[in-house]
Design a protein around this motif. Structure first.
Motif, mmCIF file in Angstrom:
data_model
loop_
_atom_site.group_PDB
_atom_site.id
_atom_site.type_symbol
_atom_site.label_atom_id
_atom_site.label_comp_id
_atom_site.label_asym_id
_atom_site.label_seq_id
_atom_site.Cartn_x
_atom_site.Cartn_y
_atom_site.Cartn_z
ATOM 1 N N ILE A 1 -80.939 1.962 -10.272
ATOM 2 C CA ILE A 1 -80.888 3.229 -9.544
ATOM 3 C C ILE A 1 -82.142 4.033 -9.900
ATOM 4 C CG2 ILE A 1 -79.629 5.380 -9.160
ATOM 5 C CD1 ILE A 1 -77.852 2.271 -9.560
ATOM 6 N N PRO A 2 -82.979 4.388 -8.918
ATOM 7 C CA PRO A 2 -84.159 5.190 -9.227
ATOM 8 C C PRO A 2 -83.764 6.630 -9.542
ATOM 9 C CG PRO A 2 -83.981 4.838 -6.875
ATOM 10 C CD PRO A 2 -82.880 4.040 -7.513
ATOM 11 N N ARG A 3 -84.550 7.293 -10.357
ATOM 12 C CA ARG A 3 -84.293 8.702 -10.686
ATOM 13 C C ARG A 3 -85.032 9.599 -9.691
ATOM 14 N NH1 ARG A 3 -82.526 10.177 -16.083
ATOM 15 N NH2 ARG A 3 -82.137 8.292 -17.267
ATOM 16 N N HIS A 4 -84.696 9.463 -8.420
ATOM 17 C CA HIS A 4 -85.282 10.297 -7.374
ATOM 18 C C HIS A 4 -84.204 11.244 -6.880
ATOM 19 C CE1 HIS A 4 -88.390 7.048 -6.074
ATOM 20 N NE2 HIS A 4 -88.213 7.060 -7.365
ATOM 21 N N ASN A 5 -84.609 12.407 -6.488
ATOM 22 C CA ASN A 5 -83.662 13.340 -5.882
ATOM 23 C C ASN A 5 -84.220 13.836 -4.579
ATOM 24 O OD1 ASN A 5 -81.536 13.356 -7.733
ATOM 25 N ND2 ASN A 5 -82.744 14.587 -9.126
ATOM 26 N N PRO A 6 -83.592 13.516 -3.483
ATOM 27 C CA PRO A 6 -82.488 12.577 -3.345
ATOM 28 C C PRO A 6 -83.000 11.144 -3.252
ATOM 29 C CG PRO A 6 -82.964 13.528 -1.214
ATOM 30 C CD PRO A 6 -83.901 14.186 -2.217
ATOM 31 N N ILE A 7 -82.096 10.197 -3.484
ATOM 32 C CA ILE A 7 -82.427 8.784 -3.289
ATOM 33 C C ILE A 7 -82.449 8.550 -1.781
ATOM 34 C CG2 ILE A 7 -81.674 6.411 -3.630
ATOM 35 C CD1 ILE A 7 -80.263 7.343 -6.179
ATOM 36 N N ASN A 8 -83.479 7.893 -1.286
ATOM 37 C CA ASN A 8 -83.624 7.584 0.128
ATOM 38 C C ASN A 8 -82.360 6.895 0.651
ATOM 39 O OD1 ASN A 8 -84.243 5.867 2.424
ATOM 40 N ND2 ASN A 8 -86.391 6.375 2.061
ATOM 41 N N ALA A 9 -81.945 7.225 1.846
ATOM 42 C CA ALA A 9 -80.710 6.680 2.428
ATOM 43 C C ALA A 9 -80.743 5.154 2.530
ATOM 44 C CB ALA A 9 -80.477 7.293 3.811
ATOM 45 N N HIS A 10 -81.892 4.578 2.881
ATOM 46 C CA HIS A 10 -81.988 3.117 2.994
ATOM 47 C C HIS A 10 -81.870 2.462 1.617
ATOM 48 C CE1 HIS A 10 -82.927 3.195 7.225
ATOM 49 N NE2 HIS A 10 -83.840 4.126 6.999
ATOM 50 N N THR A 11 -82.486 3.075 0.623
ATOM 51 C CA THR A 11 -82.406 2.557 -0.744
ATOM 52 C C THR A 11 -80.972 2.622 -1.242
ATOM 53 O OG1 THR A 11 -84.669 3.318 -1.169
ATOM 54 C CG2 THR A 11 -83.289 2.839 -3.097
ATOM 55 N N MET A 12 -80.315 3.758 -1.002
ATOM 56 C CA MET A 12 -78.938 3.937 -1.461
ATOM 57 C C MET A 12 -78.006 2.948 -0.769
ATOM 58 S SD MET A 12 -77.528 5.815 -3.726
ATOM 59 C CE MET A 12 -76.272 4.676 -4.243
ATOM 60 N N ALA A 13 -78.222 2.699 0.507
ATOM 61 C CA ALA A 13 -77.387 1.736 1.236
ATOM 62 C C ALA A 13 -77.545 0.333 0.638
ATOM 63 C CB ALA A 13 -77.754 1.731 2.715
ATOM 64 N N GLY A 14 -78.758 -0.024 0.223
ATOM 65 C CA GLY A 14 -78.988 -1.312 -0.413
ATOM 66 C C GLY A 14 -78.293 -1.415 -1.756
ATOM 67 N N ILE A 15 -78.313 -0.336 -2.523
ATOM 68 C CA ILE A 15 -77.647 -0.310 -3.825
ATOM 69 C C ILE A 15 -76.141 -0.471 -3.636
ATOM 70 C CG2 ILE A 15 -77.089 1.154 -5.811
ATOM 71 C CD1 ILE A 15 -79.957 2.347 -5.481
ATOM 72 N N VAL A 16 -75.581 0.234 -2.656
ATOM 73 C CA VAL A 16 -74.142 0.156 -2.369
ATOM 74 C C VAL A 16 -73.771 -1.267 -1.960
ATOM 75 C CG1 VAL A 16 -72.335 0.939 -0.786
ATOM 76 C CG2 VAL A 16 -73.894 2.595 -1.815
ATOM 77 N N ARG A 17 -74.590 -1.880 -1.119
ATOM 78 C CA ARG A 17 -74.340 -3.263 -0.685
ATOM 79 C C ARG A 17 -74.406 -4.219 -1.883
ATOM 80 N NH1 ARG A 17 -78.596 -4.120 2.506
ATOM 81 N NH2 ARG A 17 -79.660 -5.149 0.808
#
Length: 70
Positions: A41-57
């Motif tokens: 998980i990157p320490r970005h605020n906010p985490i990009n929606a595409h990146t977050m979707a990949g993490i969730v997957r």
């Protein structure tokens, strides 16, 4: 497929902890594991929606399941 807006990295970590993941190590990124999978998980605020979707997957969750954990 439901959309996932950018999320604060701390909220994402808390939600993944509810899903059974634990923090393994921290630095510029947070590495979490459930004993089988590792997530970064990157320490970005906010985490990009595409990146977050990949993490969730990669966590084996659907967007809908992840939203419930938030």
């Amino acid at each position: 497929m439901p959309k996932l807006p950018g999320i604060n990295h701390l909220k994402a970590v808390r939600a993944l902890e509810k899903a059974g993941f634990q923090i393994v190590r921290q630095g510029k990124h947070i590495v979490m594991s459930d004993g089988v999978r590792f997530l970064t998980i990157p320490r970005h605020n906010p985490i990009n929606a595409h990146t977050m979707a990949g993490i969730v997957r990669d966590a084996g969750l659907t967007i809908k399941e992840f939203r419930k954990l938030l």
